[in-house]
Motif scaffolding. Structure first.
Motif, PDB file in Angstrom:
ATOM      1  N   ALA A 153     -94.438  24.368  74.594  1.00 61.80           N
ATOM      2  CA  ALA A 153     -96.091  24.385  75.317  1.00 61.80           C
ATOM      3  C   ALA A 153     -96.938  24.721  74.970  1.00 61.80           C
ATOM      4  O   ALA A 153     -97.333  25.107  73.684  1.00 61.80           O
ATOM      5  CB  ALA A 153     -96.147  25.283  76.361  1.00 61.80           C
ATOM      6  N   LYS A 154     -98.353  24.364  75.349  1.00 59.27           N
ATOM      7  CA  LYS A 154     -99.583  24.663  74.627  1.00 59.27           C
ATOM      8  C   LYS A 154    -100.071  25.216  74.585  1.00 59.27           C
ATOM      9  O   LYS A 154    -100.909  26.039  73.618  1.00 59.27           O
ATOM     10  CB  LYS A 154    -100.979  23.276  74.883  1.00 59.27           C
ATOM     11  N   TYR A 155     -99.931  26.392  75.425  1.00 53.98           N
ATOM     12  CA  TYR A 155    -100.895  27.898  75.618  1.00 53.98           C
ATOM     13  C   TYR A 155     -99.643  28.840  75.677  1.00 53.98           C
ATOM     14  O   TYR A 155    -100.162  30.093  75.876  1.00 53.98           O
ATOM     15  CB  TYR A 155    -101.840  27.714  77.245  1.00 53.98           C
ATOM     16  N   VAL A 156     -99.003  28.175  76.193  1.00 57.37           N
ATOM     17  CA  VAL A 156     -97.779  29.598  75.976  1.00 57.37           C
ATOM     18  C   VAL A 156     -96.732  29.644  74.709  1.00 57.37           C
ATOM     19  O   VAL A 156     -96.178  27.966  74.665  1.00 57.37           O
ATOM     20  CB  VAL A 156     -96.740  29.583  77.331  1.00 57.37           C
ATOM     21  N   THR A 157     -96.168  29.951  74.620  1.00 52.06           N
ATOM     22  CA  THR A 157     -94.870  29.570  73.277  1.00 52.06           C
ATOM     23  C   THR A 157     -93.808  30.065  74.592  1.00 52.06           C
ATOM     24  O   THR A 157     -92.532  31.402  74.635  1.00 52.06           O
ATOM     25  CB  THR A 157     -94.038  31.381  72.468  1.00 52.06           C
ATOM     26  N   GLU A 158     -92.630  28.552  74.516  1.00 50.85           N
ATOM     27  CA  GLU A 158     -91.714  28.238  75.479  1.00 50.85           C
ATOM     28  C   GLU A 158     -91.118  27.612  74.920  1.00 50.85           C
ATOM     29  O   GLU A 158     -91.817  26.820  73.995  1.00 50.85           O
ATOM     30  CB  GLU A 158     -92.088  28.969  76.811  1.00 50.85           C
ATOM     31  N   GLY A 159     -89.828  26.622  74.889  1.00 48.23           N
ATOM     32  CA  GLY A 159     -89.054  25.682  74.875  1.00 48.23           C
ATOM     33  C   GLY A 159     -88.855  26.017  72.730  1.00 48.23           C
ATOM     34  O   GLY A 159     -89.345  26.561  72.330  1.00 48.23           O
ATOM     35  N   PHE A 160     -88.715  24.874  72.253  1.00 44.58           N
ATOM     36  CA  PHE A 160     -88.748  25.189  70.948  1.00 44.58           C
ATOM     37  C   PHE A 160     -88.488  23.115  71.068  1.00 44.58           C
ATOM     38  O   PHE A 160     -87.729  22.520  71.192  1.00 44.58           O
ATOM     39  CB  PHE A 160     -87.114  25.381  70.908  1.00 44.58           C
ATOM     40  N   SER A 161     -89.387  22.888  69.868  1.00 46.57           N
ATOM     41  CA  SER A 161     -89.508  21.398  69.759  1.00 46.57           C
ATOM     42  C   SER A 161     -90.525  21.403  68.006  1.00 46.57           C
ATOM     43  O   SER A 161     -91.281  22.892  67.303  1.00 46.57           O
ATOM     44  CB  SER A 161     -90.786  21.239  70.160  1.00 46.57           C
ATOM     45  N   LEU A 162     -89.594  20.559  67.050  1.00 48.04           N
ATOM     46  CA  LEU A 162     -90.058  20.361  65.467  1.00 48.04           C
ATOM     47  C   LEU A 162     -91.584  19.182  65.818  1.00 48.04           C
ATOM     48  O   LEU A 162     -91.508  18.638  64.415  1.00 48.04           O
ATOM     49  CB  LEU A 162     -88.362  19.841  65.014  1.00 48.04           C
ATOM     50  N   SER A 163     -91.586  18.868  66.529  1.00 47.39           N
ATOM     51  CA  SER A 163     -92.394  17.461  66.173  1.00 47.39           C
ATOM     52  C   SER A 163     -94.019  18.434  66.000  1.00 47.39           C
ATOM     53  O   SER A 163     -93.897  17.041  64.696  1.00 47.39           O
ATOM     54  CB  SER A 163     -92.970  17.772  67.834  1.00 47.39           C
ATOM     55  N   ALA A 164     -94.382  19.166  65.502  1.00 53.54           N
ATOM     56  CA  ALA A 164     -95.568  19.775  64.968  1.00 53.54           C
ATOM     57  C   ALA A 164     -94.982  19.644  63.340  1.00 53.54           C
ATOM     58  O   ALA A 164     -95.573  18.844  62.458  1.00 53.54           O
ATOM     59  CB  ALA A 164     -95.972  20.807  65.073  1.00 53.54           C
ATOM     60  N   TYR A 165     -93.993  19.835  62.920  1.00 50.61           N
ATOM     61  CA  TYR A 165     -93.675  19.593  61.537  1.00 50.61           C
ATOM     62  C   TYR A 165     -93.489  18.383  61.283  1.00 50.61           C
ATOM     63  O   TYR A 165     -93.291  17.559  60.623  1.00 50.61           O
ATOM     64  CB  TYR A 165     -92.534  20.376  61.572  1.00 50.61           C
ATOM     65  N   ARG A 166     -93.001  17.381  62.075  1.00 46.54           N
ATOM     66  CA  ARG A 166     -92.635  15.862  62.223  1.00 46.54           C
ATOM     67  C   ARG A 166     -93.954  15.797  62.078  1.00 46.54           C
ATOM     68  O   ARG A 166     -93.996  14.044  61.048  1.00 46.54           O
ATOM     69  CB  ARG A 166     -92.254  15.422  63.188  1.00 46.54           C
ATOM     70  N   ARG A 167     -95.170  15.527  62.112  1.00 50.26           N
ATOM     71  CA  ARG A 167     -96.401  15.122  62.000  1.00 50.26           C
ATOM     72  C   ARG A 167     -96.807  15.414  61.181  1.00 50.26           C
ATOM     73  O   ARG A 167     -97.636  15.220  59.739  1.00 50.26           O
ATOM     74  CB  ARG A 167     -97.799  15.650  63.184  1.00 50.26           C
ATOM     75  N   LEU A 168     -96.665  16.484  60.088  1.00 54.64           N
ATOM     76  CA  LEU A 168     -97.246  17.051  59.221  1.00 54.64           C
ATOM     77  C   LEU A 168     -96.665  16.316  57.976  1.00 54.64           C
ATOM     78  O   LEU A 168     -96.848  15.446  57.276  1.00 54.64           O
ATOM     79  CB  LEU A 168     -96.700  18.423  58.498  1.00 54.64           C
ATOM     80  N   VAL A 169     -94.906  15.943  58.038  1.00 54.02           N
ATOM     81  CA  VAL A 169     -94.569  13.943  57.092  1.00 54.02           C
ATOM     82  C   VAL A 169     -95.019  13.314  57.038  1.00 54.02           C
ATOM     83  O   VAL A 169     -95.211  12.290  56.573  1.00 54.02           O
ATOM     84  CB  VAL A 169     -93.175  14.473  57.138  1.00 54.02           C
ATOM     85  N   THR A 170     -95.049  12.654  58.792  1.00 48.33           N
ATOM     86  CA  THR A 170     -95.052  11.533  59.121  1.00 48.33           C
ATOM     87  C   THR A 170     -96.927  10.845  58.819  1.00 48.33           C
ATOM     88  O   THR A 170     -97.537  10.171  58.640  1.00 48.33           O
ATOM     89  CB  THR A 170     -94.633  11.292  60.224  1.00 48.33           C
TER      90      THR A 170
END
Length: 323
Positions: free
Chosen positions: A83-100
């Protein structure tokens, strides 16, 4: 007499309460692990020394927890949140963007090479300056030291404006260069170029390296230098073979400090905008669409890199000092 009797009476009534509290505290302490118990209730002089160390370190540990560990843990949670405004769930999409993302990769490369380049130049200038200050009887030495250390007190934004005043389109240095060469001010101005940013970085980093290197020079054994010179060594060979090994730990410490300073500079980059570096990308992610997951991921990577770099550098410095 009446007042003393009243005081004794109050003490007598409160003594059972104090004894009960002491018993409860002691019982709680005894249930702690043995190392913690020995710190709170020391049995030997070594235990008392540990308690003093713990008491002296307690304020820092509290500050590190409140202002360091907790914010960092929250930053890590935000970076992997779905989620954008609350810390819930788990995703590595932000780190994938750093690489790609090619722009982010280019920014990371810019940050590394620019930090290393400015560090090398800053160390070279600071070493020569420290050598001159400590080895020669310079006139107005106190005033020189004050002027050389002055940039440390300036925020990056002020340093950037000083670069603009000196190297901008109508800057002092630009006007002088235009007068001597006959060229246009616009062709000579470098304030908002990579060259101007390079000067701004060095302006902030040289004084920090200088302070550490002056301390290293103060511990140099001058007799070994004199012995080398008496045996026919040139000043350059004396510096390389005698002085440099003695100031090497200070050079490594100054290298660590200046690299960390270069990696953390933001205000100067924000004003001059000559190169996109990591700190600028973090601000850009927050100010354009409030991409807090990406900003947190970049900040986490930045912290991990700086921490690893510092730990390795300090370990190497300790090894050098031990030698």
């Amino acid at each position: 007499m009446a007042a003393d009797e009243a005081t004794d009476g109050v003490r007598g009534r409160l003594q059972p309460v104090a004894d009960a509290a002491e018993t409860a505290v002691r019982g709680g302490v005894e249930r702690l692990p043995d190392p913690a118990e020995r710190v709170i209730l020391p049995r030997t002089e070594r235990d008392r020394e540990r308690r003093r160390i713990a008491a002296l370190c307690a304020p820092f540990l509290v500050l590190a927890t409140v202002a360091g560990l907790y914010p960092l843990s929250e930053m890590l949670r935000i970076s992997v949140s779905e989620a954008k405004y609350v810390t819930e769930g788990f995703s590595l999409s932000a780190y994938r963007r750093l690489v790609t993302d090619p722009y982010l990769r280019a920014s990371a490369i810019n940050t590394l090479w620019f930090s290393l380049a400015t560090t090398v130049v800053s160390l070279a200038v600071a070493t020569a300056t420290a050598h001159a200050l400590e080895k020669y009887d310079l006139p107005f030495r106190g005033a020189l030291v004050t002027l050389l250390s002055f940039p440390i007190s300036l925020p990056g934004i002020v340093a950037a404006f000083m670069i603009i005043v000196l190297f901008g389109n109508s800057g002092l240095v630009t006007n002088l260069a235009a007068w001597f060469t006959g060229r246009s001010n616009l062709d000579l101005a470098i304030a908002t170029s990579v060259g101007g940013l390079f000067v701004a970085y060095c302006y902030s980093m040289i004084p920090r390296a200088l302070l550490l290197l002056r301390g290293s020079y103060a511990e140099v054994n001058e007799r070994t230098e004199e012995a080398a010179r008496s045996l026919g060594a040139t000043p350059a060979r004396t510096f390389y073979h005698v002085t440099l090994p003695q100031i090497k730990p200070g050079l490594i410490g100054a290298f660590i400090l200046t690299v960390r300073t270069a990696l953390a500079i933001f205000g100067t980059v924000l004003i001059l905008q000559a190169l996109r570096v990591w700190t600028y990308e973090i601000d850009y992610a927050l100010s354009n669409g409030f991409d807090i997951q990406l900003a947190a991921a970049m900040a986490t990577v930045w912290f991990a890199f700086v921490l690893t770099f510092t730990a390795l550098g300090l370990r190497y410095t300790s090894a050098e000092v031990g030698m």
